[in-house]
Design a protein around this motif. Structure first.
Motif, PDB file in Angstrom:
ATOM      1  N   LEU A   1      -3.399  -2.292  -4.223  1.00  0.00           N
ATOM      2  CA  LEU A   1      -2.393  -1.235  -4.248  1.00  0.00           C
ATOM      3  C   LEU A   1      -2.768  -0.090  -3.310  1.00  0.00           C
ATOM      4  O   LEU A   1      -1.944   0.377  -2.517  1.00  0.00           O
ATOM      5  N   LEU A   2      -4.003   0.338  -3.373  1.00  0.00           N
ATOM      6  CA  LEU A   2      -4.400   1.481  -2.553  1.00  0.00           C
ATOM      7  C   LEU A   2      -4.465   1.121  -1.077  1.00  0.00           C
ATOM      8  O   LEU A   2      -4.157   1.960  -0.218  1.00  0.00           O
ATOM      9  N   VAL A   3      -4.846  -0.096  -0.782  1.00  0.00           N
ATOM     10  CA  VAL A   3      -4.861  -0.501   0.624  1.00  0.00           C
ATOM     11  C   VAL A   3      -3.423  -0.551   1.155  1.00  0.00           C
ATOM     12  O   VAL A   3      -3.146  -0.124   2.277  1.00  0.00           O
ATOM     13  N   ALA A   4      -2.516  -1.029   0.317  1.00  0.00           N
ATOM     14  CA  ALA A   4      -1.105  -1.037   0.728  1.00  0.00           C
ATOM     15  C   ALA A   4      -0.616   0.397   0.928  1.00  0.00           C
ATOM     16  O   ALA A   4       0.139   0.683   1.869  1.00  0.00           O
ATOM     17  N   THR A   5      -1.056   1.291   0.052  1.00  0.00           N
ATOM     18  CA  THR A   5      -0.703   2.703   0.214  1.00  0.00           C
ATOM     19  C   THR A   5      -1.197   3.208   1.565  1.00  0.00           C
ATOM     20  O   THR A   5      -0.494   3.924   2.280  1.00  0.00           O
ATOM     21  N   MET A   6      -2.385   2.780   1.925  1.00  0.00           N
ATOM     22  CA  MET A   6      -2.929   3.216   3.206  1.00  0.00           C
ATOM     23  C   MET A   6      -2.117   2.655   4.365  1.00  0.00           C
ATOM     24  O   MET A   6      -1.837   3.368   5.336  1.00  0.00           O
TER      25      MET A   6
ATOM     26  N   PHE B   1       1.152  -5.950  -6.764  1.00  0.00           N
ATOM     27  CA  PHE B   1      -0.155  -5.657  -6.178  1.00  0.00           C
ATOM     28  C   PHE B   1      -1.226  -6.192  -7.107  1.00  0.00           C
ATOM     29  O   PHE B   1      -1.438  -5.641  -8.184  1.00  0.00           O
ATOM     30  N   PRO B   2      -1.913  -7.242  -6.694  1.00  0.00           N
ATOM     31  CA  PRO B   2      -2.775  -7.956  -7.634  1.00  0.00           C
ATOM     32  C   PRO B   2      -4.013  -7.193  -8.101  1.00  0.00           C
ATOM     33  O   PRO B   2      -4.729  -7.684  -8.963  1.00  0.00           O
ATOM     34  N   SER B   3      -4.292  -6.042  -7.542  1.00  0.00           N
ATOM     35  CA  SER B   3      -5.382  -5.234  -8.075  1.00  0.00           C
ATOM     36  C   SER B   3      -5.198  -3.790  -7.610  1.00  0.00           C
ATOM     37  O   SER B   3      -4.407  -3.504  -6.713  1.00  0.00           O
ATOM     38  N   LYS B   4      -5.933  -2.913  -8.217  1.00  0.00           N
ATOM     39  CA  LYS B   4      -5.891  -1.505  -7.848  1.00  0.00           C
ATOM     40  C   LYS B   4      -6.240  -1.329  -6.372  1.00  0.00           C
ATOM     41  O   LYS B   4      -5.622  -0.536  -5.667  1.00  0.00           O
ATOM     42  N   VAL B   5      -7.217  -2.086  -5.918  1.00  0.00           N
ATOM     43  CA  VAL B   5      -7.613  -1.974  -4.516  1.00  0.00           C
ATOM     44  C   VAL B   5      -6.488  -2.451  -3.593  1.00  0.00           C
ATOM     45  O   VAL B   5      -6.179  -1.803  -2.588  1.00  0.00           O
TER      46      VAL B   5
ATOM     47  N   MET C   1       7.243 -15.840  -5.231  1.00  0.00           N
ATOM     48  CA  MET C   1       6.295 -14.707  -5.207  1.00  0.00           C
ATOM     49  C   MET C   1       6.777 -13.565  -4.335  1.00  0.00           C
ATOM     50  O   MET C   1       7.151 -13.779  -3.187  1.00  0.00           O
ATOM     51  N   PRO C   2       6.708 -12.361  -4.825  1.00  0.00           N
ATOM     52  CA  PRO C   2       7.137 -11.205  -4.039  1.00  0.00           C
ATOM     53  C   PRO C   2       6.083 -10.839  -2.985  1.00  0.00           C
ATOM     54  O   PRO C   2       5.097 -11.550  -2.811  1.00  0.00           O
ATOM     55  N   ALA C   3       6.349  -9.764  -2.319  1.00  0.00           N
ATOM     56  CA  ALA C   3       5.501  -9.349  -1.204  1.00  0.00           C
ATOM     57  C   ALA C   3       4.039  -9.239  -1.617  1.00  0.00           C
ATOM     58  O   ALA C   3       3.716  -8.944  -2.749  1.00  0.00           O
ATOM     59  N   GLU C   4       3.176  -9.506  -0.681  1.00  0.00           N
ATOM     60  CA  GLU C   4       1.751  -9.429  -0.944  1.00  0.00           C
ATOM     61  C   GLU C   4       1.184  -8.164  -0.330  1.00  0.00           C
ATOM     62  O   GLU C   4       0.093  -8.172   0.226  1.00  0.00           O
ATOM     63  N   ALA C   5       1.922  -7.102  -0.373  1.00  0.00           N
ATOM     64  CA  ALA C   5       1.458  -5.840   0.173  1.00  0.00           C
ATOM     65  C   ALA C   5       1.249  -5.927   1.678  1.00  0.00           C
ATOM     66  O   ALA C   5       0.500  -5.184   2.261  1.00  0.00           O
TER      67      ALA C   5
END
Lengths: 205, 205
Positions: free
Chosen positions: A67-72, A61-65, A1-5
């Motif tokens: 992804l955005l939290v990782a962006t943050m 990124f298992p969901s849009k959220v 499994m790759p990174a989990e954000a």
DNA sequence: CGCTAATCTAGAACAAGTTTCAGACTTGAT
DNA sequence: ATCAAGTCTGAAACTTGTTCTAGATTAGCG
């Protein structure tokens, strides 16, 4: 499994190409968010922009959220670096914290759509995103403690910091949804920062 | 156009059957929310449960978030009534506010899924829901001012109340998403309520 | 009552997040 | 170099919020 954000510990070390994919994805996410906020970050578009199949995007990124939290997380790290280089000049801890948060606030004002996407994701996140949200929270705490100039805070001080963070997030939301002005946010931040004065000069309870 | 989910002023007075439909919808919403939180409130199910066509549901509440915020208004009203009947016994304003909020918190703990649905909707709401969210905010402010026993608050006191509300919402979110314990929320509420002491005894600045 | 406008219904259709799958490509180990 | 395991791709399918439409019902009015 790759990174989990999670910025700080890749579950298994990513290959170079994987790292590059991850960066492309985060970049596309931030870019789309900057344009149109939360709604403009559409998973199909992120996938296309970052030259990655939709399934791959979801593997990273298992969901849009997520992804955005990782962006943050990404943006926060950047900001922490910036703030470290130019610490605020205030005389008291309360002043410095308020100045730091206002600086961050001004940065967000320059990219209000991006701010919208990140903050909405953060507060909408459910339990499945807790680890990542917690990481953001720790990072925020670190920034505030830095501004206070404290290495070893008391429990009371940590409580005050938590309350400041609560106020910070919630005030941002009221601003983003147009229910509070910039001036109002400033007042709220300054108001809550007075809590620091309550815990700093006195000895432990 | 029928009501816009605003409790206090129906744009055009609803007929009896319309009022009944509206109640059925809100009831179904609360019921589904109590079961499984935000995700369990599915518009098709709400429509079916309340014996109303999907299009009608959307005429009464233009989005899922509108519906849940209206549900929250409903619950808040109920709670304000309850609190009014049994005002908290604390000696200082800060104590009474903290007690009031903890009472509300305990009520939410009894229906954590419902709390989840309402609070998530509230913080996820975008500009299109601002009027309704504002109404919720005013109601919350009224509850806090009631607890303080103030008819004519100073601007400083209003700032403190706003910060308390910020903390309240954000602390609830951390609890709902499992990132803070009940005890932690209690501490945060008590911490922020100390702000009241800062504004109450002293004269105007 | 009989008319008209507004409202309600059933159901299809659309949009975007998420899941799934078969097949092509990489990677790491032998 | 070769094989197995893991990863990536492209595309379809599924879910749930939201919109749209045509026809039935209701409310208010003369």
């Amino acid at each position: 499994m790759p990174a989990e954000a999670s910025t700080s510990r890749p579950a298994s070390p990513l290959t170079e190409r994987q790292e590059a994919r991850r960066r492309r994805i985060l970049h596309a996410s931030a870019q789309l968010a900057s344009r149109g906020g939360f709604d403009a970050v559409q998973m199909r578009e992120v996938a296309e922009s970052s030259q990655v199949a939709l399934g791959t995007l979801y593997r990273y990124f298992p969901s849009k959220v997520h992804l955005l939290v990782a962006t943050m997380q990404d943006q926060l790290e950047h900001m922490h670096g910036t703030l470290r280089r130019k610490p605020p000049p205030g005389d008291t801890a309360a002043e410095r914290v308020a100045q730091t948060l206002m600086r961050a606030f001004r940065a967000l004002q320059r990219e209000p759509h991006l701010a919208d996407a990140m903050v909405r994701a953060l507060t909408f996140a459910d339990r499945s995103v807790s680890p990542e949200v917690d990481q953001v929270s720790r990072q925020t705490t670190a920034i505030i403690l830095d501004a206070m100039g404290l290495a070893d805070p008391t429990p009371e001080q940590l409580s005050a910091v938590r309350v400041i963070e609560h106020t910070w997030h919630s005030a941002l939301i009221t601003w983003l949804s147009g229910r509070a002005s910039i001036a109002q946010v400033k007042i709220d931040i300054e108001t809550v920062c007075r809590l620091i004065d309550l815990t700093e000069p006195a000895g432990r309870g």
